[in-house]
Every structure is written in structure tokens, then in C-alpha cells.
Design a protein around this motif. Sequence first.
Motif, PDB file in Angstrom:
ATOM      1  N   TYR A 149       7.031  54.715 -69.423  1.00  0.00           N
ATOM      2  CA  TYR A 149       5.940  55.679 -69.369  1.00  0.00           C
ATOM      3  C   TYR A 149       5.746  56.123 -67.929  1.00  0.00           C
ATOM      4  CZ  TYR A 149       4.892  54.239 -74.109  1.00  0.00           C
ATOM      5  OH  TYR A 149       4.993  53.982 -75.444  1.00  0.00           O
ATOM      6  N   ARG A 150       5.715  57.434 -67.755  1.00  0.00           N
ATOM      7  CA  ARG A 150       5.457  57.984 -66.434  1.00  0.00           C
ATOM      8  C   ARG A 150       4.442  59.100 -66.570  1.00  0.00           C
ATOM      9  NH1 ARG A 150      11.112  60.451 -64.559  1.00  0.00           N
ATOM     10  NH2 ARG A 150      11.763  58.376 -65.216  1.00  0.00           N
ATOM     11  N   SER A 151       3.830  59.464 -65.479  1.00  0.00           N
ATOM     12  CA  SER A 151       2.867  60.562 -65.517  1.00  0.00           C
ATOM     13  C   SER A 151       3.558  61.820 -66.048  1.00  0.00           C
ATOM     14  CB  SER A 151       2.326  60.836 -64.111  1.00  0.00           C
ATOM     15  OG  SER A 151       1.602  62.055 -64.103  1.00  0.00           O
ATOM     16  N   PRO A 152       2.897  62.526 -66.964  1.00  0.00           N
ATOM     17  CA  PRO A 152       3.520  63.734 -67.519  1.00  0.00           C
ATOM     18  C   PRO A 152       3.390  64.952 -66.608  1.00  0.00           C
ATOM     19  CG  PRO A 152       1.354  63.454 -68.475  1.00  0.00           C
ATOM     20  CD  PRO A 152       1.586  62.253 -67.577  1.00  0.00           C
ATOM     21  N   GLU A 153       2.681  64.810 -65.502  1.00  0.00           N
ATOM     22  CA  GLU A 153       2.280  65.976 -64.732  1.00  0.00           C
ATOM     23  C   GLU A 153       3.466  66.763 -64.188  1.00  0.00           C
ATOM     24  OE1 GLU A 153       0.074  68.910 -63.633  1.00  0.00           O
ATOM     25  OE2 GLU A 153      -0.695  67.182 -64.747  1.00  0.00           O
ATOM     26  N   LEU A 203      12.446  72.469 -61.178  1.00  0.00           N
ATOM     27  CA  LEU A 203      11.268  71.698 -60.796  1.00  0.00           C
ATOM     28  C   LEU A 203      11.086  70.445 -61.653  1.00  0.00           C
ATOM     29  CD1 LEU A 203       8.664  74.586 -60.329  1.00  0.00           C
ATOM     30  CD2 LEU A 203      10.009  73.422 -58.556  1.00  0.00           C
ATOM     31  N   ALA A 204      11.953  70.278 -62.641  1.00  0.00           N
ATOM     32  CA  ALA A 204      11.818  69.151 -63.563  1.00  0.00           C
ATOM     33  C   ALA A 204      12.072  67.834 -62.846  1.00  0.00           C
ATOM     34  CB  ALA A 204      12.794  69.303 -64.722  1.00  0.00           C
ATOM     35  N   PRO A 205      11.474  66.756 -63.336  1.00  0.00           N
ATOM     36  CA  PRO A 205      11.758  65.438 -62.756  1.00  0.00           C
ATOM     37  C   PRO A 205      13.234  65.100 -62.887  1.00  0.00           C
ATOM     38  CG  PRO A 205       9.905  65.349 -64.301  1.00  0.00           C
ATOM     39  CD  PRO A 205      10.544  66.692 -64.457  1.00  0.00           C
ATOM     40  N   GLU A 206      13.684  64.204 -62.050  1.00  0.00           N
ATOM     41  CA  GLU A 206      15.085  63.781 -62.115  1.00  0.00           C
ATOM     42  C   GLU A 206      15.271  62.836 -63.296  1.00  0.00           C
ATOM     43  OE1 GLU A 206      16.484  62.145 -58.495  1.00  0.00           O
ATOM     44  OE2 GLU A 206      16.012  63.911 -57.296  1.00  0.00           O
ATOM     45  N   SER A 207      15.736  63.382 -64.401  1.00  0.00           N
ATOM     46  CA  SER A 207      16.077  62.575 -65.563  1.00  0.00           C
ATOM     47  C   SER A 207      17.088  63.345 -66.384  1.00  0.00           C
ATOM     48  CB  SER A 207      14.846  62.245 -66.421  1.00  0.00           C
ATOM     49  OG  SER A 207      14.467  63.349 -67.199  1.00  0.00           O
ATOM     50  N   PHE A 257       0.089  69.380 -74.457  1.00  0.00           N
ATOM     51  CA  PHE A 257       0.448  68.262 -75.330  1.00  0.00           C
ATOM     52  C   PHE A 257       0.882  67.058 -74.492  1.00  0.00           C
ATOM     53  CE2 PHE A 257       3.439  65.753 -77.811  1.00  0.00           C
ATOM     54  CZ  PHE A 257       2.806  65.630 -79.041  1.00  0.00           C
ATOM     55  N   LEU A 258       1.694  67.297 -73.473  1.00  0.00           N
ATOM     56  CA  LEU A 258       2.116  66.213 -72.592  1.00  0.00           C
ATOM     57  C   LEU A 258       0.931  65.580 -71.879  1.00  0.00           C
ATOM     58  CD1 LEU A 258       5.331  67.647 -70.880  1.00  0.00           C
ATOM     59  CD2 LEU A 258       5.231  65.791 -72.552  1.00  0.00           C
ATOM     60  N   ARG A 259      -0.043  66.389 -71.525  1.00  0.00           N
ATOM     61  CA  ARG A 259      -1.197  65.908 -70.756  1.00  0.00           C
ATOM     62  C   ARG A 259      -2.304  65.333 -71.641  1.00  0.00           C
ATOM     63  NH1 ARG A 259      -0.732  71.405 -67.529  1.00  0.00           N
ATOM     64  NH2 ARG A 259       0.322  70.734 -65.609  1.00  0.00           N
ATOM     65  N   ARG A 260      -2.103  65.293 -72.955  1.00  0.00           N
ATOM     66  CA  ARG A 260      -3.162  64.806 -73.844  1.00  0.00           C
ATOM     67  C   ARG A 260      -3.649  63.433 -73.359  1.00  0.00           C
ATOM     68  NH1 ARG A 260       1.762  63.766 -75.983  1.00  0.00           N
ATOM     69  NH2 ARG A 260       2.076  61.793 -77.134  1.00  0.00           N
ATOM     70  N   PRO A 261      -4.937  63.226 -73.316  1.00  0.00           N
ATOM     71  CA  PRO A 261      -5.474  62.003 -72.707  1.00  0.00           C
ATOM     72  C   PRO A 261      -5.205  60.738 -73.500  1.00  0.00           C
ATOM     73  CG  PRO A 261      -7.242  63.351 -73.611  1.00  0.00           C
ATOM     74  CD  PRO A 261      -5.999  64.185 -73.689  1.00  0.00           C
ATOM     75  N   LYS A 262      -4.966  60.860 -74.813  1.00  0.00           N
ATOM     76  CA  LYS A 262      -4.792  59.669 -75.649  1.00  0.00           C
ATOM     77  C   LYS A 262      -3.315  59.479 -75.981  1.00  0.00           C
ATOM     78  CE  LYS A 262      -9.443  60.026 -77.548  1.00  0.00           C
ATOM     79  NZ  LYS A 262     -10.283  60.210 -78.747  1.00  0.00           N
ATOM     80  N   ARG A 263      -2.520  59.183 -74.950  1.00  0.00           N
ATOM     81  CA  ARG A 263      -1.094  58.894 -75.125  1.00  0.00           C
ATOM     82  C   ARG A 263      -0.941  57.380 -75.229  1.00  0.00           C
ATOM     83  NH1 ARG A 263       2.105  60.419 -70.584  1.00  0.00           N
ATOM     84  NH2 ARG A 263       3.876  61.036 -71.875  1.00  0.00           N
ATOM     85  N   HIS A 264      -0.524  56.925 -76.411  1.00  0.00           N
ATOM     86  CA  HIS A 264      -0.457  55.481 -76.642  1.00  0.00           C
ATOM     87  C   HIS A 264       0.776  54.885 -75.967  1.00  0.00           C
ATOM     88  CE1 HIS A 264      -1.141  51.673 -78.587  1.00  0.00           C
ATOM     89  NE2 HIS A 264       0.122  51.655 -78.959  1.00  0.00           N
ATOM     90  N   ARG A 265       0.591  53.736 -75.365  1.00  0.00           N
ATOM     91  CA  ARG A 265       1.695  52.994 -74.744  1.00  0.00           C
ATOM     92  C   ARG A 265       1.972  51.756 -75.583  1.00  0.00           C
ATOM     93  NH1 ARG A 265       0.869  53.292 -68.163  1.00  0.00           N
ATOM     94  NH2 ARG A 265       0.484  55.531 -68.045  1.00  0.00           N
TER      95      ARG A 265
END
Length: 230
Positions: free
Chosen positions: A111-115, A128-132, A155-163
Motif C-alpha cells: 500500500y502506498r499513497s495514491p496521490e 508523471l506516473a510513479p515508478e512501477s 476513486f484512488l483518493r477515496r478515504p476508506k481504502r481497506h488494508r
Amino acid sequence: MKDRAVLMVHGFASSSAQSWSRFGWIEQFEASGRRVEAPDLPGHGDAMKTSDPNGYGVMEDEVHQWAVSLGPVDGIGFSLGARLALSAEALHPGTFDRLVVGGIGSNIFSYRSPEHLAGAIEMGDADLAPESTMAAAFVRGAQRSNNDPAALAAFLRRPKRHRITVEELRNVQCPVLVVVGGADTMVHPVTEMTRHLAHARTVTIPDADHLATMRSPDFLAAALEFLNTE
């Protein structure tokens, strides 16, 4: 097996049409006598879209509610859809009778920050995408005419992202088929996930990367055999 519905959950920046219809999944499962439900996730395809992250709830619970509404049901998910389906079963054991998950493995615990990715999607700039392995592909996919980049970013920034945790994963008692591409660097080693599942077996598609796994007829064939055989 034919008395059970099948719920199919697609991946990020995709849709039911782009994933399941396009590659023959719905047609093949219906031909085998199954009732198929393949809804679009919120923010995707023809589903509700909003650019407000707070407009998206707990996706794992939504998948669970979809499944419950169908009665006895098997599940199939790919990538994000696989993560959501497996998490729904872990959080609500008994959601599915059997489950097929593709394109996940060790990455289920990552899990990483979606920002960073959300910003690249909003800007429409894959550079500009993350290195993946997949980030740039997600940015490009988000720009397809049937997608709304602002909604996908929200959708990526939704606050209730379950880990999901290892302890939750051990709640999964239904049989699980894990399908991975041999060249999918996102998922290996897949045993980091499967060793916590009580009844899992793995099928590897040689030389397939992440997206090639979804496109592979071997993925569909393995899912049909697993779900339609007593």
C-alpha cells in the motif's frame, strides 16, 4: 455448480465491457449455464462517477453486498477486482462459495499513497506516473474515451481504502484459484499471499505480464474449469 451465479469484478481503469465482455468471459460462462453478474465499479464504465473522493464508500463492502444479493455465488476478480473480492471474503467469510483471483500475489500487502498516481491521471501524463510496472499503463488507460480521469483519481483518493492483513486473509476458508502471469513482476512471490489461504492453488501463465494475464485465454479456461467442476 450451475445453480450458482458468478460475480465478476474488473480491475482499475477498466470496466465490465473492457475486461469480461471483451475477452469472452461473460459469453463463455453463460454458455456453461451460469448466471453472470459483472457490474462496473463506482467511478468506472457506466457506473456512478464523481470527482469527490468522499463519494466512494468501502468498496469491499460494496462487493460483499453485490454477492449477497445474488444468493449462492462464486467470484472472479482481476487486479483491483481480485483484491476487492478477496478482501470481501476475508472481512465477510462465506461471501463466496469459490473464488478465482488473477493478477494479485505479494502486491496484496503493498500500500502506498495514491496521490502520485492520481495526480498523473488527472494531468493525463504517463511520464508523471510513479515508478512501477503498471502505473504508466493505468495513466494511459484512464484517458480512454469511456473513462473519466477525474473520477478515477477520486476513486484512488477515496478515504476508506481497506488494508488487508494476514490475520484477515486467514479468514478465507473457501477454495481459491490464484492465476498469475509468469512475467508479472507485481505479484511474485505469490506464496507471500497463498501461504495464508487455507484452500488455494496456483496456476501460472508462462511469460505473461500483468495485462497479458487478463487477456490470456488460459486464465479464462482455468477459471471455467475451477468453478464448473465438482
